[in-house]
Design a protein around this motif. Structure first.
Motif, PDB file in Angstrom:
ATOM      1  N   VAL A 194     -20.080   9.263 -20.041  1.00 43.66           N
ATOM      2  CA  VAL A 194     -19.363  10.451 -20.519  1.00 43.66           C
ATOM      3  C   VAL A 194     -20.147  11.129 -21.640  1.00 43.66           C
ATOM      4  CG1 VAL A 194     -17.146   9.404 -19.923  1.00 43.66           C
ATOM      5  CG2 VAL A 194     -17.991   9.221 -22.263  1.00 43.66           C
ATOM      6  N   ASN A 195     -19.787  12.352 -21.935  1.00 41.77           N
ATOM      7  CA  ASN A 195     -20.458  13.132 -22.975  1.00 41.77           C
ATOM      8  C   ASN A 195     -19.770  12.864 -24.309  1.00 41.77           C
ATOM      9  OD1 ASN A 195     -21.599  15.033 -24.686  1.00 41.77           O
ATOM     10  ND2 ASN A 195     -21.515  16.695 -23.200  1.00 41.77           N
ATOM     11  N   TRP A 196     -20.241  11.858 -25.024  1.00 37.24           N
ATOM     12  CA  TRP A 196     -19.597  11.482 -26.279  1.00 37.24           C
ATOM     13  C   TRP A 196     -19.810  12.535 -27.369  1.00 37.24           C
ATOM     14  CZ3 TRP A 196     -15.821   8.280 -26.925  1.00 37.24           C
ATOM     15  CH2 TRP A 196     -15.617   7.276 -25.987  1.00 37.24           C
ATOM     16  N   ARG A 197     -20.917  13.224 -27.328  1.00 32.59           N
ATOM     17  CA  ARG A 197     -21.123  14.293 -28.310  1.00 32.59           C
ATOM     18  C   ARG A 197     -20.013  15.340 -28.190  1.00 32.59           C
ATOM     19  NH1 ARG A 197     -24.971  16.603 -31.506  1.00 32.59           N
ATOM     20  NH2 ARG A 197     -26.510  14.994 -30.978  1.00 32.59           N
ATOM     21  N   ALA A 198     -19.693  15.723 -26.973  1.00 36.14           N
ATOM     22  CA  ALA A 198     -18.644  16.722 -26.768  1.00 36.14           C
ATOM     23  C   ALA A 198     -17.288  16.194 -27.221  1.00 36.14           C
ATOM     24  CB  ALA A 198     -18.594  17.127 -25.297  1.00 36.14           C
ATOM     25  N   ILE A 199     -17.020  14.917 -26.956  1.00 33.03           N
ATOM     26  CA  ILE A 199     -15.747  14.325 -27.378  1.00 33.03           C
ATOM     27  C   ILE A 199     -15.630  14.322 -28.891  1.00 33.03           C
ATOM     28  CG2 ILE A 199     -14.438  12.163 -27.450  1.00 33.03           C
ATOM     29  CD1 ILE A 199     -15.477  11.577 -24.624  1.00 33.03           C
ATOM     30  N   LEU A 200     -16.700  13.951 -29.575  1.00 30.02           N
ATOM     31  CA  LEU A 200     -16.666  13.918 -31.036  1.00 30.02           C
ATOM     32  C   LEU A 200     -16.555  15.319 -31.621  1.00 30.02           C
ATOM     33  CD1 LEU A 200     -19.289  11.125 -31.826  1.00 30.02           C
ATOM     34  CD2 LEU A 200     -16.788  10.950 -31.842  1.00 30.02           C
ATOM     35  N   MET A 220     -24.342   7.603 -28.938  1.00 34.87           N
ATOM     36  CA  MET A 220     -23.580   8.799 -28.572  1.00 34.87           C
ATOM     37  C   MET A 220     -24.297  10.101 -28.903  1.00 34.87           C
ATOM     38  SD  MET A 220     -19.727   7.662 -29.668  1.00 34.87           S
ATOM     39  CE  MET A 220     -18.921   6.263 -28.883  1.00 34.87           C
ATOM     40  N   LEU A 221     -25.070  10.114 -29.988  1.00 36.65           N
ATOM     41  CA  LEU A 221     -25.669  11.366 -30.439  1.00 36.65           C
ATOM     42  C   LEU A 221     -27.173  11.458 -30.244  1.00 36.65           C
ATOM     43  CD1 LEU A 221     -23.725  11.977 -33.793  1.00 36.65           C
ATOM     44  CD2 LEU A 221     -23.151  12.742 -31.476  1.00 36.65           C
ATOM     45  N   ASP A 222     -27.855  10.341 -30.076  1.00 35.70           N
ATOM     46  CA  ASP A 222     -29.311  10.367 -29.936  1.00 35.70           C
ATOM     47  C   ASP A 222     -29.746   9.200 -29.057  1.00 35.70           C
ATOM     48  OD1 ASP A 222     -32.043  10.657 -30.154  1.00 35.70           O
ATOM     49  OD2 ASP A 222     -32.053  10.883 -32.340  1.00 35.70           O
TER      50      ASP A 222
END
Length: 378
Positions: A194-200, A220-222
């Motif tokens: 999943v796109n954790w950056r978008a969730i955060l 999640m970010l890098d």
């Protein structure tokens, strides 16, 4: 310090039973040297403890003197009954949701002497936890809402994290201080795709205290940097190869840019990196608390860990660190004192196999701090 024995908090999210075989000192070595197919490894009596954020962070806050209401989901099975009994043993007789459709989550915790842990995890009822499980009438009477481990709870990361976003939005609208902790993500699992950056990005504007580990946030970010450091660590803990300025600072800045108020990045044995938002954002948190957070705005730094008396297991150490920080915040301590108490609690935790047995009360921790408890050298 704010003296209020009636401080109420909700500790929500992931809950499980931890089954931990205790390995003797003769099992020191690398995982691939111990776990060889066909080999018999003698271990000591297994420890059965509560695990997950609800129990680790929630029960630690209760130990530190807060009125804690757990909010987690278990099955109507034997493991669920054991979990309820264990909470009752800690004086907490409410909060667990018993689901007849799901099994209780459990983890097999493999913790070799001198090594970080490996988990075999079944998410169970955690995968069905959602916004409808929140008890809003209860939550609105609390001072703080802490939620932990959404990467291990399927409903919360599906659909671009809609459920997680709605939970924090709704709780923030009530006016509670909010806190979010993450968990390690299995790259091969559904959560790893999943796109954790978008969730955060959606959720962090409603999160006052954001407390992930450096490994979790890097993943999640890098992801490229995470994979590089994982390769460099060569099977060891990732925190043995991270550089605070190069690998941690920018992650905190990103989380702050996304909307978090206070960012605490757990860096394992080395310590805790912190970054706080502008005065406007910090004053928003202060208004919820009902007292000023003088000296909290626009701060950044690294708080080294205290040297523990011994190291038995790191189980729950990050959760306990955050529990102590949140408790100190609610009691009105300064930022500097909150950080000292948080790292002191983590150092106490690692002296035992479980997350609670090594803890001491705030007064004793502060006495040790004030009488020269040695810090780790960076």
């Amino acid at each position: 310090m704010i003296m209020n024995a009636e401080l109420k908090v909700v500790a929500a999210g992931h809950i499980c039973l931890d089954i931990t075989p205790v390995f003797p000192e003769s099992c020191r070595g690398e995982m691939d040297e111990i776990f060889i197919p066909g080999r018999l490894v003698n271990v000591e009596q297994a420890r059965l403890t509560l695990g997950g954020s609800v129990s680790n962070t929630g029960l630690a806050m209760a130990f530190f003197g807060l009125d804690v209401h757990p909010l987690g989901k278990v099955g109507e099975d034997e493991f669920g009954a054991i979990a309820e009994r264990m909470f009752r043993d800690h004086g907490i007789h409410h909060g667990l949701i018993r689901s007849p459709e799901s099994a209780t989550s459990y983890s097999i915790v493999l913790s070799l002497p001198g090594k970080d842990r490996l988990f075999l995890h079944h998410p169970g009822a955690n995968d069905t936890f959602s916004r409808v499980d929140l008890e809003m009438e209860l939550i609105k009477d609390a001072s703080l809402f802490h939620f932990g481990y959404p990467p291990l709870m399927r409903r919360l990361y599906q659909n671009d994290g809609q459920e997680l976003f709605e939970i924090f939005r709704d709780v923030a609208e009530i006016g509670l201080v909010t806190s979010l902790d993450l968990a390690a993500v299995d790259a091969a699992s559904e959560a790893g795709r999943v796109n954790w950056r978008a969730i955060l990005e959606r959720t962090l504007p409603f999160v006052d205290i954001f407390a992930p580990s450096v490994e979790e946030l890097l993943f999640m970010l890098d992801r490229e940097r995470f994979d590089h450091l994982t390769h460099e660590a060569a099977g060891c803990d990732l925190t043995t190869v991270i550089d605070i300025e190069k690998d941690v600072r920018y992650l905190a800045e990103e989380a702050l840019f996304m909307g978090a108020g206070v960012v605490l990045i757990k860096c394992g044995e080395p310590g805790l990196y912190y970054r706080t938002a502008s005065e406007v954002r910090i004053n928003n948190i202060a208004n919820k608390l009902g007292y000023p957070l003088t000296g909290w705005a626009d701060r950044a730094g690294f708080e080294p860990s205290f040297v523990p008396e011994r190291v038995v297991s790191a189980t729950g150490a990050g959760d306990v660190t955050i529990a102590a920080f949140l408790t100190a915040l609610l009691k009105g301590f300064s930022l500097e004192r909150c950080l000292l108490i948080a790292t002191a609690a983590g150092a106490c935790c690692v002296t035992e196999h479980d997350s609670l047995s090594g803890l001491i009360n705030f007064e004793d921790m502060q006495e040790r701090i004030d009488t020269g408890w040695k810090k780790r050298e960076r």
